[in-house]
Scaffold this active site. Sequence first.
Site, PDB file in Angstrom:
ATOM      1  N   LYS A   1    -129.790   3.827 -35.013  1.00 33.58           N
ATOM      2  CA  LYS A   1    -130.148   4.716 -36.132  1.00 33.58           C
ATOM      3  C   LYS A   1    -129.953   4.067 -37.508  1.00 33.58           C
ATOM      4  CE  LYS A   1    -131.692   7.547 -34.528  1.00 33.58           C
ATOM      5  NZ  LYS A   1    -132.974   7.341 -33.777  1.00 33.58           N
TER       6      LYS A   1
ATOM      7  N   LYS B   1    -135.125  -7.016 -29.597  1.00 35.98           N
ATOM      8  CA  LYS B   1    -134.289  -5.982 -30.204  1.00 35.98           C
ATOM      9  C   LYS B   1    -133.039  -5.735 -29.367  1.00 35.98           C
ATOM     10  CE  LYS B   1    -134.221  -0.930 -30.246  1.00 35.98           C
ATOM     11  NZ  LYS B   1    -135.006   0.321 -30.182  1.00 35.98           N
TER      12      LYS B   1
ATOM     13  N   HIS C   1    -129.065  -3.358 -29.629  1.00 36.09           N
ATOM     14  CA  HIS C   1    -128.027  -2.623 -30.358  1.00 36.09           C
ATOM     15  C   HIS C   1    -126.644  -3.053 -29.882  1.00 36.09           C
ATOM     16  CE1 HIS C   1    -130.855   0.101 -32.174  1.00 36.09           C
ATOM     17  NE2 HIS C   1    -131.173   0.730 -31.069  1.00 36.09           N
TER      18      HIS C   1
ATOM     19  N   SER D   1    -127.894  10.976 -38.190  1.00 33.94           N
ATOM     20  CA  SER D   1    -129.099  10.612 -37.455  1.00 33.94           C
ATOM     21  C   SER D   1    -128.807  10.498 -35.951  1.00 33.94           C
ATOM     22  CB  SER D   1    -129.631   9.286 -37.991  1.00 33.94           C
ATOM     23  OG  SER D   1    -130.762   8.891 -37.275  1.00 33.94           O
TER      24      SER D   1
ATOM     25  N   GLY E   1    -135.504   9.736 -42.856  1.00 38.31           N
ATOM     26  CA  GLY E   1    -135.552   8.373 -43.408  1.00 38.31           C
ATOM     27  C   GLY E   1    -135.067   8.294 -44.840  1.00 38.31           C
TER      28      GLY E   1
END
Length: 265
Positions: free
Chosen positions: A52, A110, A112, A142, A263
Amino acid sequence: TPSSMELVQDTSRPPLVKVKGVPLIKYFAEVMGPLQSFQAWPDDLLISTYPKSGTTWLSEILEMIYQGGDLEKCHRAPIYIRVPFLEFKCPGVPSGLETLKDTPAPRLLKTHLPLGLIPQSLLDQKVKVVYVARNAKDVAVSYYNFYKMAKLYPDPGSWDNFLEKFMDGQVSYGSWYQHVQEWWELSRTHPVLYLFYEDLKENPKREIRKILEFLGRSLSEETVDHIVQHTSFEEMKKNPMANYSTIPTEMMDHSISPFMRKGVC
Ligand SMILES: *[C@@H]1O[C@H](CO)[C@@H](O)[C@H](O)[C@H]1NC(C)=O
């Protein structure tokens, strides 16, 4: 149908599973073994963030840079196919490792994951990393909304309860505090471009220029403006190849909370 009912029952909201002390989505935890034998290539680029924090935004920016601003090419597939998500796994959807098999060089990747869980090969190959950090308060809000709509997570419970867990590092991917710090420290010994969501919001063009310099690439002024425009929040939200509307509703229910929510800072 009975089979989709089964899928819902089988996949819905399993408890997090700890790997080396880090709580992870059950299916992602299952990938941690196989992921350690992942072979990085020197021309890979790793996009790393705590969840997020602007991952999809940065992924679309980097994809546009790699495609020289060609929108048609960027619309060829959903963002999670164009930028394979290393630890992703979910029943009925191709995993990150499966997606990688069909991804040609130069690859955008990608993750996390906290540093302690990334495949060693990424470090050995000195793979360039673009990291984005975002204010913890915005991340927590978020993340709470995301937990509610994404059925791979346990039920987040009340906001107060979730916030306590977030501060205690007991949410998926563990502690935000540790994540932003350890990736910062990595930049002492490894090529890391460390960006902030708030800076991207304030002046995307300036940040895109930083990225270009880090990559050793150049694009025309016109192309950079085009990328800024295409990757604005409003454009991203209505881009079916970036807004996650292609994920089955059993997994992400945008009617609870859309993937691209506000956003803002
Ligand atoms: C994703 O984009 C499509 C196409 O613009 C749009 O119809 C849909 O509402 C968007 N989904 C979300 C969740 O914002």
